[in-house]
Each structure stands twice: as C-alpha cells, then as structure tokens.
Design an enzyme around this catalytic site. Sequence first.
Site, short mmCIF file in Angstrom:
data_model
loop_
_atom_site.label_atom_id
_atom_site.label_comp_id
_atom_site.label_asym_id
_atom_site.label_seq_id
_atom_site.Cartn_x
_atom_site.Cartn_y
_atom_site.Cartn_z
N GLU B 63 13.47 35.40 13.64
CA GLU B 63 12.54 34.37 14.17
C GLU B 63 12.02 34.93 15.48
O GLU B 63 10.82 34.83 16.02
CB GLU B 63 12.91 33.06 14.46
CG GLU B 63 12.91 32.33 13.01
CD GLU B 63 14.24 32.32 12.32
OE1 GLU B 63 15.12 33.17 12.81
OE2 GLU B 63 14.60 31.53 11.34
N PHE B 125 21.91 18.61 9.16
CA PHE B 125 22.15 20.19 8.96
C PHE B 125 20.81 20.79 9.49
O PHE B 125 19.86 20.52 9.44
CB PHE B 125 22.19 20.47 7.49
CG PHE B 125 22.20 21.72 7.05
CD1 PHE B 125 23.38 22.77 7.51
CD2 PHE B 125 21.08 22.54 6.33
CE1 PHE B 125 23.18 24.04 6.93
CE2 PHE B 125 20.82 23.69 6.14
CZ PHE B 125 22.29 24.45 6.48
N GLN B 126 21.20 21.89 10.15
CA GLN B 126 20.06 22.67 10.76
C GLN B 126 19.25 21.94 11.85
O GLN B 126 18.04 21.89 11.89
CB GLN B 126 19.20 23.04 9.85
CG GLN B 126 19.87 24.45 9.23
CD GLN B 126 19.01 25.36 8.61
OE1 GLN B 126 17.90 24.99 8.08
NE2 GLN B 126 19.31 26.73 8.36
N LYS B 175 10.38 16.74 9.06
CA LYS B 175 9.85 17.25 7.57
C LYS B 175 9.33 15.88 6.93
O LYS B 175 8.23 16.08 6.08
CB LYS B 175 11.14 17.69 6.92
CG LYS B 175 11.10 18.13 5.42
CD LYS B 175 12.12 18.79 4.77
CE LYS B 175 11.96 19.27 3.51
NZ LYS B 175 13.22 19.95 2.65
N MET B 491 18.27 52.31 32.42
CA MET B 491 18.13 51.42 33.68
C MET B 491 19.68 50.88 34.11
O MET B 491 19.59 50.96 35.30
CB MET B 491 16.93 50.31 33.55
CG MET B 491 16.50 49.94 35.04
SD MET B 491 15.87 51.27 35.86
CE MET B 491 14.20 51.08 35.40
#
Lengths: 183, 592
Positions: B63, B125-126, B175, B491
């Site tokens: 993502e 969940f999630q 959802k 760096m």
Amino acid sequence: MSQEPIPASAYDMDHVESAEERRTLAVLVDNEPGVLGRVVGLFSARGYNIESLTVAEVDRGKHRSRITIVTTGTPHMLEQIEAQLLRLVPVAAVIDITKSKRGIERELALVKVAGKGEKRVEALRIAEIFRARVIDTTNESFIFEITGASDKIDQFTELMEPLGLVEVSRTGVLSIRRGKDAG
Amino acid sequence: MDTQTLTEKATKTRKMTGAEIVIAALREQGVDTMFGYPGGAVLPIYDALYSQDEIRHVLVRHEQGAGHAAEGYARSTGKPGVALVTSGPGATNMVTPIADAMMDSIPMVVITGQVPTHLIGTDAFQECDTVGITRCCAKHNYLVTDVEDLARTIHEAFLIATSGRPGPVVIDIPKDVQFSTGTYIGKEGVFKPTYQPKTEPSKHAIRDALALMKAARRPVFYTGGGVVNSGPEASKLLRELQAATGFPLTSTLMGLGAFPASHKDWLGMVGMHGAYEANHAMHDCDLMICVGARFDDRVTGKISAFSPGSKKIHIDIDPSSINKIIRVDVPIVADCKAALQALLDGWKKSRTKAPDISEWKDQIERWREVDCFSYPANDGSIRPQYAVERLYELTKDRDTYISTEVGQHQMWAAQHYHFEEPNRWMTSGGLGTMGYGLPAAVGIQAAHPDSLVIDIAGEASVQMVMQEVSTAVQHRLPIKVFILNNEWMGMVRQWQELLHGERYSHSYSESLPDFVKLAEAYGAHGIQCSDPNELDQKIQEMIDHDGPVIFDCLVTKAENCFPMIPSGAAHNEMLLGSISGDEIDEEGRKLV
C-alpha cells in the site's frame, strides 16, 4: 507593516523569547465527529499548552460548536496557535478574547465543603459574600455553586480550604465579547 | 453493469450503491488513474471498478507504493493523485505516503475501506482507527457512516485536497456503506463554509512589497514548491517577473524546475547542500522575496544568523507559514500565481527607477567562480556526481521526469541534474521518505506513458520498496531505476564520519542483492556498470530498452556530499570539501 514604523530589518524586531502570556481563545467549529480531537491533537502535536477547555454546541441548526481554550505561550507562539487552528478545515473562526479587551470570562464551580460547628458557619458566611448558592446540604456538608471569573473561584476555594474543602468540580472558562455584535 | 448504465444511473435515477457512488464521483472529478490494493473492506468498490473501464487501476505490491505512486502522479500532472486501500493494515501502510504528501503539500485523495459500522470499535478483523491515525498527518479526513453523505464527502475531499495549500485527504468508508443504496449528487455546489482559503493578495501588501523591490540593491528571489503547486502559469509569471526585474533567483529542493536552470540569473539550489552562490546571496542580500517556500530548517541553517541584513517579503497561501520560523517584513497571503501577477503588473506600471544592481551581480559572479559543485575526477571508479552528470547529458533533450529516493544520491541529483520546467522533479523533501522514488516513478510513468521516467536511487533506499518493480513490469511502465550504489547508507555514513568519530554504526549495506539478477527475476532488464568509460554506452542502453530497467551503477564508496552547511551554522559558513568534523560545534551535533 503599514500601521507600525518599519524596522530596518526583520532582525531588528523583537526576537528574544518573550515572557509567556495567558490567552483565552474562542474557537467556532462545525460540530462534526472528531472536531474536538483535531483541536486538542493540534495542541499536543505542536507542543502548546491547554489550561482549560470547554465545548458545547451553541447553534443546533448550523451545527456550530464553541470551544473556549485558555492557553499560555509567547506572543509568537500565540500567533501560531491562532494560525494553526484556522488551518483546520472545520474551524470557522478564532476569536482572541483576551486581546480584544471586550471579552467577558466566566466559570462555574461546584464546591463541596464538610465541617461542623464554627467552621460550618464560617463557610456559609463566606459563600454569601461570594454570592455562592447552596445546592445541597447535609448535617456535615454543603455543596456550593459559584460562578465568576476564574480568579474569583480560585479565591473562594482557597478560603474554603481550612474550612473543610473536600472536592471541586469546575467547568473551565466560558467567554463572550461585549457589545451587540457576534464573534 | 457496464459504464453506460452507471452513467445513466448517475444522471437519471441517481440511486446507486455506495461503491458505485465512489466510482461515479471519481469519474466526475476527472480521475483517469488510481493506485491501490484490494482487501476485505474495499471489495464492493473493487467490484464496481471491475465493471467499468474509464478509470485505470494500477495494482501495486504494497500500500505504501500506492500512496507514493499517487504522489508521483499528482506532482507530475498537477492533478490530485488517488489511492484506494483496504482497512487495518492497508490503511496503516498508507500512513507514510499521507504524511509525506502533507509535508510536501501534494494533492491526494486516499480512500480506505473500514469494517462495517456496527463493528467499529469492537477490535474487528482488520480494524484500525483510520481517522484517528491519519488525523494529524492529513489535511483533512472523513469517516462516512451514511451513504447519503458519501458523494458530497468525496467531492468535498477533492475540493480540500486541491485548493488552498494542497494536501492529502482521507475518506474512510465502512463496508456496509459501500453496499447500501443512496443518492448520487454531483460536484456542483459542493462547498465547505468553514474552508475558504484566501488566494488573492491584499493591495497594500503588494504595494509595500513593490516599494521594497524598487529600492533593493542586493535582491534575491527565494522560491519553493508553492510555485510548482500553483500551476505552470505561476512558473511562467515567475520567469516574467524575474525578466522584468533582473533579480537573481534561487530555489528550494521542492521548487526546482519552476525557473530554468540554464538561465544566467539562476543561482542553483539553496540550503544545506545548496550552491555556494545561492547561500551567500541569501546571507548577504538586502531584500529576500520568498515565493511559495516555508523557511525550512534545511534552508535556513542557524536561525539567528539567517540573512541578517535583509528585509523579507513572504508570499504563501498558508497564513500559518508566515512568521513561523523567520519574521518577515511584508507577508502576502495569496496563491503564488495571483501574487506574482500582481507584482508583475505593479512593477511594470511603476515609474520609479530601480537601483542598479550590477555590483551585486558582480559579487554573485565572484561566488560562482568558487565552482562549488566541482568534484575530483574518476580514479578508476565512477564518481556519483559524474554518473548524475552523464545521466543528465544523455537525457536532457528528451521528455524526461526524475524522481529520487532520499539521501546523498538525492542531493547529487538536485545538484547535477538540471531542470528547465516545473513538474519534472519529484522528491520527498519534507518527510524525507526513503523508498519514495521507485513507486513515485510508477505513478509518473502511468501519467506519462511515453516519457522517460528515471528514479535516481541509492542502493539502501530502493530496497525499501523494491517490490514495486513488479508493478512496473505488470503494467508495462518502462521506468528506469538508476541506483548510485556505494554500498553505504551514504548520508548516514557521511554524518557518522563528520559527527560521530567515524564510528559507522549499522550504515553499511551488508548482503546486497545482485541487482541485475533481481531485475531479471522480476522480468525487468538489469544493467551493471563500474567503469567510467562504459557509463555513457550503458546509460544509452538503459534509455533505449523498452521496459523497466534496474541500473546498478557502482560508484566511489566513501564520497561525501558537498558543499554542506553543517547543522547549527550560518549560510556563509559553508563547507566546500573534505573536513575533519571539528567544524561542527557541540550545539550543531545535537541537531538533526
């Protein structure tokens, strides 16, 4: 820059860390979910102080809420606080109540004092002087309701301390500006 | 359902499911490409995507890649980038790109799925508190709990993401809201009463600014990403105003390209690794005209020694940027385009003759003679600066877009690759996100399929998002990943050398993959080069290859990035070459 004499350079301006000031800000917001979280989150994320905070919906039709925040900071920090608050999408306006000099600030407190005999009489006498109302009483306690500027409430609770102060509940500062206009 | 019926539904019945509302609203907003990754909580939206072909969906591998790709798309087109991810881990993986877009003011709309409304708050969940997590790193965010609010919210999100100071806006959609049926409303008339960014400059601020400009003897323009964000017209006006005034001009990392690098009055980039002439001009000027920049600590160096003798004009669309770090004399709260137009008109109309600034320009020429970006010749190995320089020479006449990761290679790219036009340079300036460049290149290439898109990378950064090469292969996006491979987090190594007694704690890139084989494993083309004499030919091979390329350019290992303003030092205390570390005092060591 047009109002004040122009310094030779920005560095001739006051750049030393100035003393902290106390400010009361009224923040008018859209009353949408999470709006208080945004305002409070901004203060913690940027390291600003909150001394007191009150919030309630004030216009049901327009879904407007009014948040009154008492904060402290250097003038530079206070300027940033205002600008950063205005960056939040649901913030409609920020009014600096302290700076406007036309602001009125009030707080409400509920003060529980327990005691017997002489102390109990003294507590009642002081409450009268402060125009505090008794809203609950038992043989051994009073609950006073007092409104006023924050320092008046501070004074009241200080006087109650030796007389059996048990508990204090305060609303935090509410504010509004004098005169006929809104905001 | 095909696109025809969806459009019909939108115009006639205007009743559709939440998922269909999302697609219809994106289309009305002119979205042609989005980047995403499906998951349980966004399946209804993916179902609605399946039955249409107007919006192209680029499937990423992680993502974070979707977010940076959307940023690259946005920065290179001027249009908002759109990303679509699922709830929970999908949303948390998006947090870095959201924070990145916030810091660099990139317009982006992120749609996240959420568990059904009745499960919110149950540790389903999630599930994660997406609006809570993104509240402090997005410009604004929404949790839509009623399908009837969905269309308006999406339109409002686009308005907020793209207007004022642009930024990322998150829309969290449970959802069940995606499944339920609601009314579609169009974008016309959608506005947010509390959100009214000021874009037009006040007349008296312009008048005050012009008075300072007409009196300046040592003026400098200091421009930033705001000019790029304001659109191509702002860059054009900047060039016109510079031509009318003849003032020298420098830019921040984010502003590169708004002014042509080939121009004689171009001073190079300002800041920690900026040009000697740019930083000295900033320090010694008597008038600084800041256009769409925000006095970042990488630009100012030591605040108390920042440009001590100058008056300052600051054009910024965000009032909170004004006087945040540096006190300015004339604040102009406006869109850069409008302010530049007003200054240009005012300058042309005024009959006051501006003082001669040739002495100032002579001084600048003397600083230029220092030739601060010079570097030692290749001694068997390829100098990283040389690699960027050759890359520039071989690609400058093409239609080229450059993205970078973060670190030494990023600074060398900024120093040695030169830009003539805005929107050609995509880099993570504010947040400094290693791993930005590769997915950003994916986004840029998706927006400009026929252009040459190069991610100038470091071998450490690029591994943070390596998996997006697979995205490029799948979607036939012929990006070129040009890795300056010095086997170090360069760096970090440089700071450890200068500030931490050469104790190289965990900065060596141990166990590097064979990038050529890795490219081949992904189905891309791999090239390795270690010989300066072969570099040109191999870069040409990279350009000519019709498909994604990973170019492993083995460069001098311990090269440091100079010039450098050490932390806590002033602009006129630049270090030009190798140093011992004693130049940085105790205070400076504590700074980042």
